[in-house]
Design a protein around this motif. Sequence first.
Motif, PDB file in Angstrom:
ATOM      1  N   GLY A  96      14.848  52.631  30.662  1.00 27.37           N
ATOM      2  CA  GLY A  96      14.603  53.208  29.236  1.00 27.37           C
ATOM      3  C   GLY A  96      15.627  53.696  28.456  1.00 27.37           C
ATOM      4  O   GLY A  96      16.831  53.331  28.731  1.00 27.37           O
ATOM      5  N   PHE A  97      15.674  54.647  27.208  1.00 25.53           N
ATOM      6  CA  PHE A  97      16.545  54.859  26.434  1.00 25.53           C
ATOM      7  C   PHE A  97      16.293  56.516  26.501  1.00 25.53           C
ATOM      8  O   PHE A  97      15.190  57.108  25.961  1.00 25.53           O
ATOM      9  CB  PHE A  97      16.478  54.479  25.164  1.00 25.53           C
ATOM     10  N   ARG A  98      17.553  57.260  26.214  1.00 25.86           N
ATOM     11  CA  ARG A  98      17.453  58.476  25.673  1.00 25.86           C
ATOM     12  C   ARG A  98      16.832  58.542  24.112  1.00 25.86           C
ATOM     13  O   ARG A  98      17.652  58.021  23.546  1.00 25.86           O
ATOM     14  CB  ARG A  98      18.641  59.264  25.845  1.00 25.86           C
ATOM     15  N   GLY A  99      15.943  59.281  24.063  1.00 28.65           N
ATOM     16  CA  GLY A  99      15.587  59.509  22.532  1.00 28.65           C
ATOM     17  C   GLY A  99      14.838  58.071  21.951  1.00 28.65           C
ATOM     18  O   GLY A  99      14.485  58.150  20.931  1.00 28.65           O
ATOM     19  N   GLY A 100      14.583  57.247  23.051  1.00 29.29           N
ATOM     20  CA  GLY A 100      14.027  56.029  22.601  1.00 29.29           C
ATOM     21  C   GLY A 100      12.459  56.170  22.762  1.00 29.29           C
ATOM     22  O   GLY A 100      12.030  56.937  23.827  1.00 29.29           O
ATOM     23  N   LYS A 101      11.585  55.223  22.109  1.00 32.78           N
ATOM     24  CA  LYS A 101      10.112  55.416  22.321  1.00 32.78           C
ATOM     25  C   LYS A 101       9.816  54.199  22.635  1.00 32.78           C
ATOM     26  O   LYS A 101      10.063  53.088  22.105  1.00 32.78           O
ATOM     27  CB  LYS A 101       9.443  56.030  20.989  1.00 32.78           C
ATOM     28  N   LEU A 102       8.958  54.169  23.752  1.00 33.84           N
ATOM     29  CA  LEU A 102       8.299  52.763  24.236  1.00 33.84           C
ATOM     30  C   LEU A 102       7.222  52.595  23.137  1.00 33.84           C
ATOM     31  O   LEU A 102       6.260  53.196  22.895  1.00 33.84           O
ATOM     32  CB  LEU A 102       7.548  53.079  25.521  1.00 33.84           C
TER      33      LEU A 102
ATOM     34  N   GLN B  68      -4.041  50.697  32.844  1.00 37.96           N
ATOM     35  CA  GLN B  68      -5.244  51.488  33.068  1.00 37.96           C
ATOM     36  C   GLN B  68      -5.209  52.577  31.858  1.00 37.96           C
ATOM     37  O   GLN B  68      -5.976  52.849  31.454  1.00 37.96           O
ATOM     38  CB  GLN B  68      -5.312  52.030  34.652  1.00 37.96           C
ATOM     39  N   VAL B  69      -4.143  53.286  32.232  1.00 41.04           N
ATOM     40  CA  VAL B  69      -4.326  54.565  31.169  1.00 41.04           C
ATOM     41  C   VAL B  69      -3.131  53.946  29.977  1.00 41.04           C
ATOM     42  O   VAL B  69      -1.949  53.621  30.208  1.00 41.04           O
ATOM     43  CB  VAL B  69      -3.472  55.712  32.082  1.00 41.04           C
ATOM     44  N   LYS B  70      -3.955  54.194  28.808  1.00 39.92           N
ATOM     45  CA  LYS B  70      -2.958  53.644  27.759  1.00 39.92           C
ATOM     46  C   LYS B  70      -2.393  54.825  27.127  1.00 39.92           C
ATOM     47  O   LYS B  70      -3.061  56.212  26.763  1.00 39.92           O
ATOM     48  CB  LYS B  70      -3.820  52.817  26.593  1.00 39.92           C
ATOM     49  N   GLU B  71      -1.180  54.825  26.656  1.00 40.92           N
ATOM     50  CA  GLU B  71      -0.261  55.584  25.864  1.00 40.92           C
ATOM     51  C   GLU B  71      -0.673  55.407  24.440  1.00 40.92           C
ATOM     52  O   GLU B  71      -0.555  54.320  23.837  1.00 40.92           O
ATOM     53  CB  GLU B  71       1.007  55.771  26.074  1.00 40.92           C
TER      54      GLU B  71
ATOM     55  N   GLN C 219      11.811  51.673  20.763  1.00 45.80           N
ATOM     56  CA  GLN C 219      12.202  51.787  19.327  1.00 45.80           C
ATOM     57  C   GLN C 219      13.267  52.868  19.658  1.00 45.80           C
ATOM     58  O   GLN C 219      12.988  53.949  19.960  1.00 45.80           O
ATOM     59  CB  GLN C 219      11.128  52.354  18.352  1.00 45.80           C
ATOM     60  N   VAL C 220      14.630  52.756  19.198  1.00 45.79           N
ATOM     61  CA  VAL C 220      15.396  53.736  19.251  1.00 45.79           C
ATOM     62  C   VAL C 220      16.031  53.898  17.775  1.00 45.79           C
ATOM     63  O   VAL C 220      16.858  53.103  17.355  1.00 45.79           O
ATOM     64  CB  VAL C 220      16.804  53.026  20.092  1.00 45.79           C
ATOM     65  N   GLY C 221      15.756  55.079  17.319  1.00 42.48           N
ATOM     66  CA  GLY C 221      15.933  55.203  15.786  1.00 42.48           C
ATOM     67  C   GLY C 221      15.127  54.344  15.115  1.00 42.48           C
ATOM     68  O   GLY C 221      14.123  54.006  15.121  1.00 42.48           O
ATOM     69  N   ASP C 222      15.882  53.599  14.173  1.00 46.00           N
ATOM     70  CA  ASP C 222      15.084  52.633  13.286  1.00 46.00           C
ATOM     71  C   ASP C 222      15.483  51.078  13.942  1.00 46.00           C
ATOM     72  O   ASP C 222      15.043  49.946  13.386  1.00 46.00           O
ATOM     73  CB  ASP C 222      15.486  52.553  12.129  1.00 46.00           C
TER      74      ASP C 222
END
Length: 186
Positions: A34-40, A48-51, A76-79
């Motif tokens: 992952g990334f700190r401050g990043g969004k999957l 099964q469980v959707k975010e 997505q990390v920033g733009d």
Amino acid sequence: MILNIVFLLIALYLLIYSIIEQRPFYRKMRRSIGFRGGKLIYVDKPQQVKEKGVVYGKLLKSEKYGLTGKPDYIYQVGDELVPIELKSSDAEDSPYFKDVMQLVAYFVIIEEEYQKRVKRGRIVYRNAMFEVYNRKYLRKELLKILEQMRKMEKGVYMPSVTPSFSLCRFCPCRGTVCEIYEGNSR
């Protein structure tokens, strides 16, 4: 005088550009996903469980280059969009060329799908992780490979290689565009 200054600025620009293009296209990093401050924002496999806000298992396409693919993750990390590809094998001091080309293909596909330039991506092996930068010469190499594959499909091009069980048995082209290995040589 002004002409000398303009010439000097152009020469300086070309020097800096050539230095940037000659830097290694990857850097080895401590292994993490992952990334700190990043969004999957994208996951290859259905869950099964959707975010909320995450796309699951969609086949991404580039009509321009005739490519399709599903990176394991896109953050997505920033733009910035950063694809991540997980590998079940180990790597030594550098990423495997085939994996780099797969990631560069994802750069092209993501840029067309999301209309954003991809600056980098990650290849995560069992023992190492490499951050790969989206360089012009890597894209040229990908386009050259795609052209060769299209010529192979049409029967116009055949690489000059000797069939080898050890080299051909795990090749992704075996049984598709390549008829070099018939499965009978060991």
